[in-house]
Design an enzyme around this catalytic site. Structure first.
Site, PDB file in Angstrom:
ATOM      1  N   GLY A  11       0.005   2.873  10.917  1.00 23.46           N
ATOM      2  CA  GLY A  11      -1.269   2.184  10.758  1.00 23.46           C
ATOM      3  C   GLY A  11      -1.186   0.738  11.216  1.00 23.46           C
ATOM      4  O   GLY A  11      -0.135   0.257  11.662  1.00 23.46           O
ATOM      5  N   GLN A  12      -2.315   0.044  11.120  1.00 22.84           N
ATOM      6  CA  GLN A  12      -2.339  -1.357  11.546  1.00 22.84           C
ATOM      7  C   GLN A  12      -1.338  -2.203  10.761  1.00 22.84           C
ATOM      8  O   GLN A  12      -0.610  -3.027  11.342  1.00 22.84           O
ATOM      9  CB  GLN A  12      -3.751  -1.941  11.366  1.00 22.84           C
ATOM     10  CG  GLN A  12      -4.786  -1.423  12.338  1.00 22.84           C
ATOM     11  CD  GLN A  12      -6.024  -2.293  12.338  1.00 22.84           C
ATOM     12  OE1 GLN A  12      -6.058  -3.364  12.945  1.00 22.84           O
ATOM     13  NE2 GLN A  12      -7.072  -1.835  11.652  1.00 22.84           N
ATOM     14  N   ASP A  38       4.912  13.234   4.539  1.00 18.77           N
ATOM     15  CA  ASP A  38       3.513  13.627   4.644  1.00 18.77           C
ATOM     16  C   ASP A  38       2.864  13.414   3.284  1.00 18.77           C
ATOM     17  O   ASP A  38       3.177  14.113   2.314  1.00 18.77           O
ATOM     18  CB  ASP A  38       3.420  15.091   5.069  1.00 18.77           C
ATOM     19  CG  ASP A  38       1.982  15.530   5.322  1.00 18.77           C
ATOM     20  OD1 ASP A  38       1.059  14.770   4.984  1.00 18.77           O
ATOM     21  OD2 ASP A  38       1.795  16.644   5.842  1.00 18.77           O
ATOM     22  N   LEU A  39       1.965  12.443   3.202  1.00 18.12           N
ATOM     23  CA  LEU A  39       1.373  12.096   1.906  1.00 18.12           C
ATOM     24  C   LEU A  39       0.478  13.187   1.350  1.00 18.12           C
ATOM     25  O   LEU A  39       0.120  13.143   0.171  1.00 18.12           O
ATOM     26  CB  LEU A  39       0.594  10.781   2.026  1.00 18.12           C
ATOM     27  CG  LEU A  39       1.439   9.548   2.370  1.00 18.12           C
ATOM     28  CD1 LEU A  39       0.577   8.299   2.360  1.00 18.12           C
ATOM     29  CD2 LEU A  39       2.608   9.385   1.409  1.00 18.12           C
ATOM     30  N   TYR A  63      -6.355   6.377   3.945  1.00 12.41           N
ATOM     31  CA  TYR A  63      -7.397   7.118   4.670  1.00 12.41           C
ATOM     32  C   TYR A  63      -8.538   6.123   4.850  1.00 12.41           C
ATOM     33  O   TYR A  63      -9.187   5.722   3.884  1.00 12.41           O
ATOM     34  CB  TYR A  63      -7.831   8.327   3.850  1.00 12.41           C
ATOM     35  CG  TYR A  63      -8.867   9.219   4.515  1.00 12.41           C
ATOM     36  CD1 TYR A  63      -8.531  10.497   4.938  1.00 12.41           C
ATOM     37  CD2 TYR A  63     -10.190   8.798   4.697  1.00 12.41           C
ATOM     38  CE1 TYR A  63      -9.466  11.339   5.531  1.00 12.41           C
ATOM     39  CE2 TYR A  63     -11.131   9.616   5.301  1.00 12.41           C
ATOM     40  CZ  TYR A  63     -10.769  10.882   5.710  1.00 12.41           C
ATOM     41  OH  TYR A  63     -11.700  11.700   6.296  1.00 12.41           O
ATOM     42  N   THR A  64      -8.782   5.681   6.094  1.00 13.16           N
ATOM     43  CA  THR A  64      -9.720   4.585   6.330  1.00 13.16           C
ATOM     44  C   THR A  64     -10.954   4.994   7.132  1.00 13.16           C
ATOM     45  O   THR A  64     -11.749   4.130   7.506  1.00 13.16           O
ATOM     46  CB  THR A  64      -9.020   3.436   7.077  1.00 13.16           C
ATOM     47  OG1 THR A  64      -8.484   3.935   8.306  1.00 13.16           O
ATOM     48  CG2 THR A  64      -7.886   2.852   6.229  1.00 13.16           C
ATOM     49  N   ASP A 104     -12.271  -4.412   0.271  1.00  8.50           N
ATOM     50  CA  ASP A 104     -13.519  -5.009  -0.183  1.00  8.50           C
ATOM     51  C   ASP A 104     -14.580  -3.964  -0.505  1.00  8.50           C
ATOM     52  O   ASP A 104     -15.562  -4.252  -1.187  1.00  8.50           O
ATOM     53  CB  ASP A 104     -14.054  -5.984   0.869  1.00  8.50           C
ATOM     54  CG  ASP A 104     -14.257  -5.336   2.237  1.00  8.50           C
ATOM     55  OD1 ASP A 104     -13.487  -4.413   2.579  1.00  8.50           O
ATOM     56  OD2 ASP A 104     -15.161  -5.754   2.976  1.00  8.50           O
ATOM     57  N   TYR A 127     -15.109   6.496   0.546  1.00  7.98           N
ATOM     58  CA  TYR A 127     -13.944   5.683   0.888  1.00  7.98           C
ATOM     59  C   TYR A 127     -13.689   4.622  -0.180  1.00  7.98           C
ATOM     60  O   TYR A 127     -12.578   4.517  -0.723  1.00  7.98           O
ATOM     61  CB  TYR A 127     -14.126   5.029   2.253  1.00  7.98           C
ATOM     62  CG  TYR A 127     -13.127   3.928   2.526  1.00  7.98           C
ATOM     63  CD1 TYR A 127     -11.778   4.225   2.709  1.00  7.98           C
ATOM     64  CD2 TYR A 127     -13.522   2.592   2.584  1.00  7.98           C
ATOM     65  CE1 TYR A 127     -10.857   3.208   2.937  1.00  7.98           C
ATOM     66  CE2 TYR A 127     -12.610   1.584   2.821  1.00  7.98           C
ATOM     67  CZ  TYR A 127     -11.280   1.898   2.995  1.00  7.98           C
ATOM     68  OH  TYR A 127     -10.359   0.890   3.215  1.00  7.98           O
TER      69      TYR A 127
END
Length: 300
Positions: A11-12, A38-39, A63-64, A104, A127
């Site tokens: 990920g970022q 693997d989550l 998970y975004t 946020d 989310y």
């Protein structure tokens, strides 16, 4: 040497940790991607943690996909809540700290001042609700935890607003960008540098500041404002011949771009608690955005 186990290597945040880790020679990062853990297989998480014998866990996995989550609730909760719960339980069993990133989007966006950590939460979609559930799970399971809420993350890696805007500006003559959602664009590189600075602090036996913190840039703006800043920074970085310099950027209201999931209209967060506790914050966007573009230009 501090042994830090990182979930979410691709990920970022995970890729930014890999980029910035060399600047912290007293930290050894073990970065786990899906092939190593693997989550979705919750039963494997505790064993992976025990086998790596870390001194601290950093959960940079999430998970975004905000819109996809509305129709994929189980996957969002499995990664954002259930996996975080398993990490927290393992961290507590080993009596080591867990750093967990949140968002946020736990807030509803009705505030007229920057949100503080103890303000009421009211997520607008799956989310945000799954991330809030993850926060609650971490608090309940791990005494030594830091929950770092952040927002509008961008980096040289993956999909994000900066990279999307650069591509569109280079392809189109006109862009219309939402101008009624307010937040704080935050560099993943800044986030991970701040996080790596935290490690020796939270491993000190005399540290008693565990809890929830907001960690974002202090630059408040709309997506339209951010797009203009990106264009200006790109012209400075890539030169006057950059094809995106002549793209016109027009402001619109968010109802011009209906989305499956509702976004908070206002998600600015106060970082006062973090700076009071740790003595530093994140750099200004005038420094952070050029750093991101420089890494992009360098092919990182």
């Amino acid at each position: 040497m501090i042994n830090a186990l990182v979930f979410g290597a691709n990920g970022q945040l995970g890729r930014s940790l890999a980029l910035c880790g060399a600047a912290f020679p007293k930290v050894r990062l073990t970065l786990l991607d899906r092939s190593k853990c693997d989550l979705s297989d919750l039963s494997s998480i505790a064993a992976v943690i025990r086998n790596n014998d870390p001194q601290v866990i950093i959960n940079a996995a999430a998970y975004t996909a905000v819109d996809l989550a509305e129709n994929d609730r189980d996957s969002a909760y499995r990664v954002n809540c259930d996996a975080a719960d398993m990490m927290a339980r393992a961290a507590d069993d080993l009596d080591i700290p867990l750093i967990h990133f949140s968002t946020d989007y736990v807030f509803g966006g009705a505030s007229q001042r920057p949100y503080c950590e103890d303000d009421p939460v009211a997520p607008l979609g799956v989310y945000g609700a799954s991330k809030l559930a993850g926060e609650s799970a971490v608090r309940a399971a791990a005494e030594r935890h830091l929950i770092l809420r952040t927002a509008w993350v961008y980096s040289p890696f993956g999909k994000n607003f900066v990279k999307t805007m650069l591509g569109l500006m280079a392809q189109r003559d006109v862009l219309t960008i939402v101008n009624d959602q307010h937040g704080c664009p935050t560099s993943a590189i800044d986030l991970v540098n701040a996080t790596l600075r935290l490690l020796p602090v939270i491993l000190d036996p005399n540290f008693y500041g565990f809890g929830t913190y907001h960690l974002v840039s202090d630059n408040q703006m709309t997506w339209f404002d951010f797009a203009k800043r990106i264009q200006d920074a790109a012209i400075a970085q890539f030169g006057a011949n950059w094809t995106g310099k002549n793209c016109r950027i027009d402001p619109v209201n968010s109802d011009a771009f209906p989305t499956i999931a509702k976004r908070p209209a206002y998600s600015i967060m106060s970082t006062q608690k973090f700076t009071d506790t740790f003595g530093y914050g994140l750099p200004d966007i005038s420094e952070s955005l050029p750093t991101c573009l420089n890494n992009l230009e360098a092919g990182r």
